[in-house]
Design an enzyme around this catalytic site. Structure first.
Site, PDB file in Angstrom:
ATOM      1  CG  ASP A  11      -1.979   1.043   1.195  1.00  0.00           C
ATOM      2  OD1 ASP A  11      -2.076   1.763   0.188  1.00  0.00           O
ATOM      3  OD2 ASP A  11      -2.737   1.149   2.179  1.00  0.00           O
ATOM      4  CG  ASP A 105      -3.384   3.776  -3.418  1.00  0.00           C
ATOM      5  OD1 ASP A 105      -4.273   3.028  -3.855  1.00  0.00           O
ATOM      6  OD2 ASP A 105      -3.568   4.554  -2.462  1.00  0.00           O
ATOM      7  CD  GLU A 106      -5.333  -1.483  -1.030  1.00  0.00           C
ATOM      8  OE1 GLU A 106      -5.598  -2.192  -0.046  1.00  0.00           O
ATOM      9  OE2 GLU A 106      -6.079  -0.565  -1.437  1.00  0.00           O
TER      10      GLU A 106
END
Length: 435
Positions: A11, A105-106
């Site tokens: 993350d 973003d993950e």
């Protein structure tokens, strides 16, 4: 669950805000809020410096300004976030072919498919550290929090334990002991409404939840949710990493810490999501005919509503207008914990001017997504610009016929500030050629 800690969750920390701080040296170490900048705007991401003042995602910009008036409020640059995300996902795929992106973003990574001599805790810890260093390298200094465990659930919990810039590996056999002292909201799907139901039944922690029978949980929160809670309280999760397949739809959704009840706020979130969907469609050379919204209510009832156009579109305003219309048909007075917008029925062509000129959206334009071609009178805070003499910079602010620019990039130090008439021919919006 697996016998080895071989599922990794990565993350990127405060992603949108971190990209802005990377590219704007004068903002490093200072509060930054990315999202809609107007009175009806919604916060997409806040830097950790802004979070100290209580600013968080899905908060109205008005409230964020009242809590942290000295923050830099930026409208966002999706091309920068997309390009940075691509670099990260490429780095993950260099480690394992099984990568499941959850958002820009993950992502989850299956380490069983990686080229490792073994899957001991020491080996996966070393790989995770080198992966975090690689992410920092390819992103120009962004940090990532990483969790590794025997399941997706445990890996996700672990990545949240040492934010920002942390690494937690949960060894096989330690999952239940890790979870027991935690509040029940650590379990996916346990939001304020479910937590309140459990609290009334005397269930506060995962340890409390572990003592409750599946029958009692089904009675409290319903069959599907009760069965899931019973399993996850015992760290039982056998979901596999699912790498990207052929795109059949493009969608964006968000789950919110506090149930949403303000209809204007929900419309703003849908508008922002519609803009993100439109940008992803255009980046892939796609368009779509069917617009769908996903709404999960406070009681975990999930509703899907859709409408189909006669021809495909990739316009944010069209997608947003239809999404808000679909929302208007639903009763959300009890609260909403998840909202999403999707487009399916994909095609690689668009019928121009099918709906005539786009009407102006009645709510704040979506943050972090470029809208229509910029006019010289609409310089958005944070947008990239280039001046014929001073080179590249970004919009610090504009109003009353003047635009103020700070001239700096990720490669420079904090730069000078200059103001110009909004129609100065020497000043232009800037986008990287590949975007």
């Amino acid at each position: 669950m697996r016998a080895t800690a071989s599922l990794l969750h990565l993350d990127l920390d405060a992603f949108y805000a971190a990209v802005e701080q990377r590219d704007k040296p004068s903002l490093r170490g200072k509060p930054v809020v990315v999202g809609g900048v107007g009175g009806r705007g919604v916060v997409a991401t806040a830097s950790y410096e802004a979070r100290k003042y209580g600013v968080r995602s899905a908060m109205s910009t008005r409230e964020a300004r009242s809590r942290c008036p000295h923050a830099a409020f930026l409208s966002g640059r999706f091309h920068a976030y997309r390009d940075t995300s691509r670099a990260v996902m490429t780095a993950l795929r260099d480690v394992s072919p099984l990568v499941e992106p959850l958002s820009l973003d993950e992502a989850f990574v299956d380490l069983e498919a990686a080229d490792l001599p073994d899957l001991t805790v020491a080996t996966v810890s070393g790989l995770a550290e080198s992966l975090r260093a690689r992410v920092r390298e390819v992103t120009g200094g962004l940090t990532a929090s990483v969790g590794v465990g025997t399941s997706k659930f445990i890996a996700k919990v672990a990545s949240d334990l040492d934010k920002p810039d942390g690494l937690v590996v949960v060894p096989p056999g330690g999952e239940v002991e890790l979870l027991r002292p935690m509040h029940v909201t650590v379990i996916p799907g346990v939001g304020p409404a479910t937590a309140e139901r459990l609290r009334r039944a005397g269930i506060h922690t995962v340890a409390d939840l572990e003592t409750v029978s599946v029958e009692e949980l089904v009675r409290l929160v319903g069959r599907a949710h009760g069965t899931s809670l019973h399993a996850l309280a015992r760290a039982q999760d056998d979901r596999a990493v699912e790498p990207e397949r052929e795109t059949k739809s493009v969608s964006v959704e968000g789950t919110y810490d506090t149930d949403l009840t303000d209809r204007r706020l929900m419309e703003g979130l849908l508008t922002r999501q519609a803009g993100q969907v439109a940008e992803r469609l255009r980046a892939s050379g796609l368009s779509g005919r069917t617009v769908t919204i996903k709404v999960r209510l406070h009681d975990f009832t999930t509703l899907n509503r859709s409408t189909t156009l006669p021809s495909p579109t990739d316009q944010a305003s069209t997608i947003g207008r239809l999404a808000r219309g679909l929302l208007a048909e639903l009763d959300t007075s009890g609260g909403v914990r998840l909202l999403g917008v999707g487009v399916s029925g994909l095609a690689d062509w668009i019928q121009e001017d099918l709906f005539g000129p786009d009407e102006e959206d009645p709510v704040e334009p979506p943050p972090a997504v470029p809208g229509p071609r910029m006019s010289r009178s609409s310089w958005s805070p944070g947008m990239d610009v280039v001046h014929a003499d001073l080179g590249r910079g970004w919009v610090w602010g504009s109003g009353r016929g003047v635009v103020t620019v700070r001239f700096e990039t990720a490669e420079t130090g904090p730069g000078p500030v200059r103001s110009y008439p909004v129609d100065d021919p020497a000043l232009e919006p800037w986008r990287p050629p590949e975007s």
